[in-house]
Design an enzyme around this catalytic site. Structure first.
Site, mmCIF file in Angstrom:
data_model
loop_
_atom_site.group_PDB
_atom_site.id
_atom_site.type_symbol
_atom_site.label_atom_id
_atom_site.label_comp_id
_atom_site.label_asym_id
_atom_site.label_seq_id
_atom_site.Cartn_x
_atom_site.Cartn_y
_atom_site.Cartn_z
ATOM 1 N N GLU A 80 -5.987 11.279 -9.270
ATOM 2 C CA GLU A 80 -5.380 10.125 -9.950
ATOM 3 C C GLU A 80 -6.361 9.372 -10.844
ATOM 4 O O GLU A 80 -6.098 8.226 -11.216
ATOM 5 C CB GLU A 80 -4.804 9.144 -8.926
ATOM 6 C CG GLU A 80 -3.677 9.693 -8.087
ATOM 7 C CD GLU A 80 -2.408 9.947 -8.882
ATOM 8 O OE1 GLU A 80 -2.460 9.969 -10.133
ATOM 9 O OE2 GLU A 80 -1.370 10.139 -8.251
ATOM 10 N N HIS A 99 -5.572 2.401 -4.426
ATOM 11 C CA HIS A 99 -4.263 3.069 -4.521
ATOM 12 C C HIS A 99 -3.921 3.652 -3.155
ATOM 13 O O HIS A 99 -4.749 4.342 -2.564
ATOM 14 C CB HIS A 99 -4.317 4.174 -5.577
ATOM 15 C CG HIS A 99 -3.159 5.115 -5.514
ATOM 16 N ND1 HIS A 99 -1.842 4.693 -5.607
ATOM 17 C CD2 HIS A 99 -3.092 6.459 -5.334
ATOM 18 C CE1 HIS A 99 -1.044 5.742 -5.505
ATOM 19 N NE2 HIS A 99 -1.769 6.821 -5.329
ATOM 20 N N HIS A 101 -0.594 5.196 -0.376
ATOM 21 C CA HIS A 101 0.795 5.602 -0.137
ATOM 22 C C HIS A 101 1.261 4.838 1.094
ATOM 23 O O HIS A 101 1.734 5.430 2.060
ATOM 24 C CB HIS A 101 0.881 7.112 0.078
ATOM 25 C CG HIS A 101 0.458 7.918 -1.103
ATOM 26 N ND1 HIS A 101 0.413 9.289 -1.106
ATOM 27 C CD2 HIS A 101 0.065 7.531 -2.354
ATOM 28 C CE1 HIS A 101 0.001 9.733 -2.291
ATOM 29 N NE2 HIS A 101 -0.219 8.680 -3.060
ATOM 30 N N TYR A 120 7.442 -16.560 -0.988
ATOM 31 C CA TYR A 120 6.549 -17.144 -2.011
ATOM 32 C C TYR A 120 5.254 -16.351 -2.213
ATOM 33 O O TYR A 120 4.637 -16.398 -3.279
ATOM 34 C CB TYR A 120 6.250 -18.611 -1.676
ATOM 35 C CG TYR A 120 5.200 -18.817 -0.613
ATOM 36 C CD1 TYR A 120 5.540 -18.904 0.737
ATOM 37 C CD2 TYR A 120 3.856 -18.914 -0.949
ATOM 38 C CE1 TYR A 120 4.575 -19.084 1.705
ATOM 39 C CE2 TYR A 120 2.878 -19.097 0.014
ATOM 40 C CZ TYR A 120 3.239 -19.175 1.341
ATOM 41 O OH TYR A 120 2.271 -19.339 2.298
ATOM 42 N N HIS A 162 6.198 7.403 -4.984
ATOM 43 C CA HIS A 162 4.768 7.722 -4.906
ATOM 44 C C HIS A 162 3.989 6.747 -4.010
ATOM 45 O O HIS A 162 3.562 7.126 -2.936
ATOM 46 C CB HIS A 162 4.197 7.760 -6.333
ATOM 47 C CG HIS A 162 2.772 8.170 -6.411
ATOM 48 N ND1 HIS A 162 2.217 8.727 -7.536
ATOM 49 C CD2 HIS A 162 1.753 8.102 -5.507
ATOM 50 C CE1 HIS A 162 0.935 8.998 -7.312
ATOM 51 N NE2 HIS A 162 0.641 8.628 -6.084
ATOM 52 N N TYR A 215 -5.815 -23.225 -6.132
ATOM 53 C CA TYR A 215 -6.515 -22.845 -4.909
ATOM 54 C C TYR A 215 -7.721 -21.960 -5.240
ATOM 55 O O TYR A 215 -8.810 -22.145 -4.744
ATOM 56 C CB TYR A 215 -5.532 -22.107 -3.990
ATOM 57 C CG TYR A 215 -6.109 -21.615 -2.694
ATOM 58 C CD1 TYR A 215 -6.665 -22.498 -1.773
ATOM 59 C CD2 TYR A 215 -6.087 -20.269 -2.370
ATOM 60 C CE1 TYR A 215 -7.192 -22.043 -0.569
ATOM 61 C CE2 TYR A 215 -6.610 -19.794 -1.178
ATOM 62 C CZ TYR A 215 -7.164 -20.700 -0.282
ATOM 63 O OH TYR A 215 -7.674 -20.231 0.889
HETATM 64 ZN ZN LIG Z 1 -1.126 8.767 -4.980
#
Ligand SMILES: [Zn+2]
Length: 221
Positions: A80, A99, A101, A120, A162, A215
């Site tokens: 990726e 990243h 899954h 929120y 994905h 904040y």
């Molecule tokens: Zn992936």
């Protein structure tokens, strides 16, 4: 002989990427060798290797890539790497990307659903919702462009069928966003088992976003 400061920094960053990848799995937001972690360096980024279990990944196994996509390392970069490169290109505010899954975010993504303002804390991703990018084959430039679009003014997005991407200024911050997005996805999924939750208004989310901005400003003092 001691290494120059920039090399020491890169070594520390490699260690931090490995620690973040392991923390991602320990937190339950990723399993096995899916998912990946990167951090920006001058002229490119460092990224976890492809198909190496995180427990067996050493700092030296982290792959260095330049902006042209040339890799330096003994393993191939994560498949990726293209969306990491495109996100760093498009977003100078980001220095780390996670990243995963993760199960609940991916469940929603498999239904082509993002996360609306049902709670929120959705504002933690920087806006009034967390978008779901349309599906494209993993590893492609098309997916990279769809991810950049879904991340516009946001720190996180889902990827249809994905997973999820979270990004921020540091690895710790990106991991924290990923964990929060997965928590929100789980709560939203649970709420959907009972019914369709009502959503906070755009006006209320603006108030929350302003409070979050204040904040962050306060914390950085
Ligand atoms: Zn992936």
């Amino acid at each position: 002989m001691s290494r120059p400061p920039e090399m020491r920094d890169e070594c520390a960053l490699r260690e931090a990427i490995v620690a973040t990848a392991r923390a991602m799995n320990a937190a339950g937001i990723n399993r096995g060798t899916s998912g990946n972690v990167s951090a920006r360096i001058d002229g490119g980024f460092l990224i976890t290797p492809s198909a190496v279990p995180y427990d067996a990944t050493a700092a030296n196994d982290i792959v260095a890539m330049n902006e042209d996509g040339d890799a330096r390392g003994r393993f191939a970069p994560s498949s990726e790497w293209r969306f990491h490169r495109e996100i760093y290109r498009a977003r100078p505010d980001f220095h780390a990307i996670v990243h995963t899954h993760s199960p609940f975010a991916t469940t929603l993504a498999c239904l082509d659903r993002g996360i609306p303002a049902f709670h929120y804390m959705v504002a933690i991703a920087g806006g009034t919702d967390i978008r779901c990018a349309p599906y494209a084959t993993f590893g492609t430039q098309e997916l990279a462009q769809l991810a950049v679009a879904a991340l516009a003014d946001r720190k996180a997005c889902l990827l249809a069928h994905h997973g999820m991407i979270a990004a921020d200024t540091t690895l710790d911050a990106a991991l924290a966003v990923a964990i929060e997005v997965e928590t929100l996805a789980e709560m939203y999924w649970r709420a959907l088992q009972i019914g369709e939750p009502s959503l906070l208004s755009a006006e209320e989310m603006e108030i929350v976003l302003k409070k979050f901005a204040g904040y962050r400003k306060h914390r950085s003092c």
